[in-house]
Design a protein around this motif. Structure first.
Motif, short mmCIF file in Angstrom:
data_model
loop_
_atom_site.label_atom_id
_atom_site.label_comp_id
_atom_site.label_asym_id
_atom_site.label_seq_id
_atom_site.Cartn_x
_atom_site.Cartn_y
_atom_site.Cartn_z
N GLY A 292 0.81 -1.21 0.00
CA GLY A 292 0.00 0.00 0.00
C GLY A 292 0.85 1.26 0.00
N LYS A 293 1.90 1.27 0.81
CA LYS A 293 2.79 2.44 0.87
C LYS A 293 3.52 2.63 -0.45
CE LYS A 293 3.67 2.38 5.82
NZ LYS A 293 4.70 2.19 6.86
N LYS A 294 3.93 1.53 -1.06
CA LYS A 294 4.64 1.59 -2.33
C LYS A 294 3.75 2.18 -3.42
CE LYS A 294 7.42 -1.40 -5.29
NZ LYS A 294 7.89 -2.77 -5.49
N ILE A 295 2.50 1.73 -3.47
CA ILE A 295 1.57 2.23 -4.48
C ILE A 295 1.26 3.70 -4.22
CG2 ILE A 295 -0.77 2.03 -5.40
CD1 ILE A 295 -0.57 -0.99 -4.88
N LYS A 296 1.08 4.07 -2.95
CA LYS A 296 0.79 5.46 -2.59
C LYS A 296 1.93 6.38 -3.02
CE LYS A 296 -2.01 8.28 -0.49
NZ LYS A 296 -3.26 8.66 -1.10
N LYS A 297 3.16 5.93 -2.87
CA LYS A 297 4.32 6.71 -3.28
C LYS A 297 4.33 6.91 -4.79
CE LYS A 297 9.33 6.87 -2.78
NZ LYS A 297 10.51 6.17 -2.27
N MET A 298 3.98 5.86 -5.53
CA MET A 298 3.90 5.97 -6.99
C MET A 298 2.81 6.95 -7.41
SD MET A 298 4.40 1.95 -8.00
CE MET A 298 3.95 2.19 -9.71
N ILE A 299 1.67 6.92 -6.71
CA ILE A 299 0.57 7.85 -7.01
C ILE A 299 1.03 9.28 -6.79
CG2 ILE A 299 -1.69 8.65 -6.23
CD1 ILE A 299 -2.37 5.69 -5.64
N ASP A 300 1.72 9.54 -5.70
CA ASP A 300 2.21 10.89 -5.41
C ASP A 300 3.17 11.38 -6.48
OD1 ASP A 300 0.68 10.95 -3.10
OD2 ASP A 300 2.35 10.41 -1.78
N GLN A 301 4.06 10.50 -6.94
CA GLN A 301 5.00 10.88 -7.99
C GLN A 301 4.27 11.20 -9.29
OE1 GLN A 301 7.59 7.47 -8.11
NE2 GLN A 301 8.93 8.27 -6.50
N LYS A 302 3.26 10.40 -9.62
CA LYS A 302 2.50 10.63 -10.84
C LYS A 302 1.73 11.94 -10.77
CE LYS A 302 3.32 6.78 -13.11
NZ LYS A 302 3.89 6.74 -14.46
N TYR A 303 1.17 12.27 -9.59
CA TYR A 303 0.47 13.54 -9.43
C TYR A 303 1.41 14.72 -9.68
CZ TYR A 303 -4.23 12.27 -7.85
OH TYR A 303 -5.50 11.82 -7.80
N LYS A 304 2.61 14.64 -9.16
CA LYS A 304 3.58 15.72 -9.37
C LYS A 304 3.91 15.86 -10.86
CE LYS A 304 5.66 15.38 -4.82
NZ LYS A 304 6.84 14.99 -4.04
N GLU A 305 4.08 14.72 -11.52
CA GLU A 305 4.37 14.73 -12.95
C GLU A 305 3.19 15.31 -13.73
OE1 GLU A 305 5.59 11.57 -16.47
OE2 GLU A 305 5.46 10.88 -14.41
N SER A 306 1.97 14.97 -13.32
CA SER A 306 0.79 15.45 -14.04
C SER A 306 0.64 16.96 -13.92
CB SER A 306 -0.47 14.74 -13.53
OG SER A 306 -0.81 15.19 -12.23
N ARG B 232 -2.36 15.69 -23.72
CA ARG B 232 -2.44 14.25 -24.03
C ARG B 232 -1.67 13.43 -23.00
NH1 ARG B 232 -4.66 13.28 -29.12
NH2 ARG B 232 -4.34 15.01 -30.55
N GLU B 233 -0.44 13.87 -22.73
CA GLU B 233 0.38 13.18 -21.74
C GLU B 233 -0.26 13.28 -20.36
OE1 GLU B 233 1.56 15.41 -23.88
OE2 GLU B 233 3.14 14.44 -25.05
N TYR B 234 -0.84 14.44 -20.06
CA TYR B 234 -1.53 14.64 -18.79
C TYR B 234 -2.68 13.63 -18.65
CZ TYR B 234 -4.74 16.77 -15.43
OH TYR B 234 -5.59 16.99 -14.38
N GLY B 235 -3.44 13.45 -19.71
CA GLY B 235 -4.55 12.50 -19.70
C GLY B 235 -4.08 11.07 -19.46
N LYS B 236 -2.96 10.70 -20.09
CA LYS B 236 -2.41 9.36 -19.90
C LYS B 236 -1.97 9.14 -18.45
CE LYS B 236 -0.79 8.89 -24.64
NZ LYS B 236 0.39 8.82 -25.52
N ILE B 237 -1.31 10.15 -17.88
CA ILE B 237 -0.86 10.05 -16.49
C ILE B 237 -2.06 9.94 -15.54
CG2 ILE B 237 0.31 11.28 -14.62
CD1 ILE B 237 2.29 10.13 -16.56
N GLU C 21 -5.79 3.98 -12.23
CA GLU C 21 -5.53 2.54 -12.09
C GLU C 21 -4.75 2.24 -10.81
OE1 GLU C 21 -3.59 1.66 -15.77
OE2 GLU C 21 -5.45 1.82 -16.92
N LEU C 22 -3.78 3.09 -10.50
CA LEU C 22 -3.00 2.90 -9.27
C LEU C 22 -3.86 3.08 -8.04
CD1 LEU C 22 0.34 4.72 -10.17
CD2 LEU C 22 0.05 2.28 -9.71
N GLU C 23 -4.79 4.03 -8.08
CA GLU C 23 -5.68 4.24 -6.94
C GLU C 23 -6.59 3.02 -6.71
OE1 GLU C 23 -7.51 7.98 -7.95
OE2 GLU C 23 -6.04 9.09 -6.76
N GLU C 24 -7.03 2.40 -7.82
CA GLU C 24 -7.83 1.17 -7.68
C GLU C 24 -6.98 0.05 -7.08
OE1 GLU C 24 -9.38 0.40 -11.58
OE2 GLU C 24 -10.72 2.15 -11.51
N ALA C 25 -5.73 -0.06 -7.52
CA ALA C 25 -4.83 -1.07 -6.97
C ALA C 25 -4.56 -0.80 -5.49
CB ALA C 25 -3.52 -1.09 -7.76
#
Length: 66
Positions: A17-31, A41-46, A52-56
């Motif tokens: 759970g912590k690992k996935i949450k960290k990935m979500i935070d990184q993706k939000y910063k990138e977005s 377009r890239e924003y939409g993909k992110i 998907e990560l939030e569902e996981a």
């Protein structure tokens, strides 16, 4: 007794759970960066990846609570 082993295990095994949450935070910063630069377009993909990560994350935290 069981909680003792669970506590010891948590010290040595990475929490999914912590690992996935960290990935979500990184993706939000990138977005945010992509959105500010007008790369929608890239924003939409992110954002789709974040969804998907939030569902996981929800599945992983449900499994941990059992």
């Amino acid at each position: 007794m069981f909680s003792f082993f669970k506590t010891i295990k948590s010290l040595f095994v990475a929490d999914l759970g912590k690992k996935i949450k960290k990935m979500i935070d990184q993706k939000y910063k990138e977005s945010v960066t992509l959105q500010r630069n007008g790369k929608l377009r890239e924003y939409g993909k992110i954002m789709k990846e974040i969804e998907e990560l939030e569902e996981a994350y929800m599945r992983a935290t449900e499994d941990e609570n059992r």
